[in-house]
Design a protein around this motif. Sequence first.
Motif, PDB file in Angstrom:
ATOM      1  N   GLY A 135      -0.743 -10.560  -2.745  1.00  0.00           N
ATOM      2  CA  GLY A 135      -0.937  -9.468  -3.676  1.00  0.00           C
ATOM      3  C   GLY A 135       0.334  -8.666  -3.854  1.00  0.00           C
ATOM      4  N   GLU A 136       0.164  -7.551  -4.512  1.00  0.00           N
ATOM      5  CA  GLU A 136       1.282  -6.647  -4.769  1.00  0.00           C
ATOM      6  C   GLU A 136       1.398  -5.627  -3.639  1.00  0.00           C
ATOM      7  OE1 GLU A 136       3.409  -7.056  -7.336  1.00  0.00           O
ATOM      8  OE2 GLU A 136       2.228  -8.856  -7.729  1.00  0.00           O
ATOM      9  N   VAL A 137       2.535  -4.979  -3.586  1.00  0.00           N
ATOM     10  CA  VAL A 137       2.734  -3.887  -2.649  1.00  0.00           C
ATOM     11  C   VAL A 137       1.745  -2.788  -2.997  1.00  0.00           C
ATOM     12  CG1 VAL A 137       4.379  -2.113  -1.932  1.00  0.00           C
ATOM     13  CG2 VAL A 137       5.164  -4.457  -2.299  1.00  0.00           C
ATOM     14  N   ASP A 138       1.118  -2.188  -1.993  1.00  0.00           N
ATOM     15  CA  ASP A 138       0.116  -1.152  -2.203  1.00  0.00           C
ATOM     16  C   ASP A 138       0.549   0.117  -1.481  1.00  0.00           C
ATOM     17  OD1 ASP A 138      -2.207   0.186  -2.899  1.00  0.00           O
ATOM     18  OD2 ASP A 138      -3.371  -0.670  -1.255  1.00  0.00           O
ATOM     19  N   ASN A 139       1.637   0.722  -1.952  1.00  0.00           N
ATOM     20  CA  ASN A 139       2.125   1.939  -1.311  1.00  0.00           C
ATOM     21  C   ASN A 139       1.126   3.065  -1.507  1.00  0.00           C
ATOM     22  OD1 ASN A 139       5.476   1.135  -2.324  1.00  0.00           O
ATOM     23  ND2 ASN A 139       4.554   0.788  -0.351  1.00  0.00           N
ATOM     24  N   VAL A 140       0.934   3.817  -0.442  1.00  0.00           N
ATOM     25  CA  VAL A 140       0.017   4.953  -0.483  1.00  0.00           C
ATOM     26  C   VAL A 140       0.774   6.216  -0.097  1.00  0.00           C
ATOM     27  CG1 VAL A 140      -2.050   3.603  -0.008  1.00  0.00           C
ATOM     28  CG2 VAL A 140      -0.720   4.498   1.897  1.00  0.00           C
ATOM     29  N   GLY A 141       0.276   7.351  -0.572  1.00  0.00           N
ATOM     30  CA  GLY A 141       0.862   8.628  -0.180  1.00  0.00           C
ATOM     31  C   GLY A 141       2.286   8.794  -0.651  1.00  0.00           C
ATOM     32  N   GLN A 142       3.174   9.028   0.310  1.00  0.00           N
ATOM     33  CA  GLN A 142       4.563   9.356   0.008  1.00  0.00           C
ATOM     34  C   GLN A 142       5.490   8.178   0.248  1.00  0.00           C
ATOM     35  OE1 GLN A 142       4.654  12.314   2.956  1.00  0.00           O
ATOM     36  NE2 GLN A 142       3.508  13.795   1.776  1.00  0.00           N
TER      37      GLN A 142
END
Length: 187
Positions: A135-142
């Motif tokens: 899948g794709e990168v799933d950055n969360v928050g900051q």
Amino acid sequence: MRRLRPWEVLETEELQDCAVFSVSRALTRSPLSGDLHPFYRIHADPWVNVVPITEAGEVVMVRQWRHGVRAETLEIPGGIVDSGEQPEQAAARELLEETGYRAGGLIDLGALNPNPALFTNRVHTFLAPGVVRVGEVDNVGQEETAVECVPEAEIPERVRRGEIDHALVVAAFYWWHLHRRGEVALG
């Protein structure tokens, strides 16, 4: 071998809660002189690092902005072990979130204290052989990461050049080196 005597803790004061860690001050007595000294500790939840290796022999790494050095760094995936999570679960989660890669399995390489002079926690390092992009990168928050796959053979030179200079990442690569030599983790 001479064993050192522990310092007596007379009182502890919580100074600051900084969300991802807290700071306390302890008033302690030297076992050698009896003098009183304040010492400061950083309390943090456990951390994880993952050395993800593709079938092609590349290390899946992440570039990200680090506010401490105010610069972009090249690191392996990793992060905080969330409440109720085991380190292995956190390693799998961080790998997927930061890179979009999934491991078929994780190998516990060992654990270290990031800096025993200040920190109370440990960083657990896992090897993730045969990772696959799912899948794709799933950055969360900051957090914002960009994936970079680095051939295994380039890692030592990138460390020497200072392109990879996060001490815990270099320590993780050493755990991996010991594993490849067949040495058992004791951390």
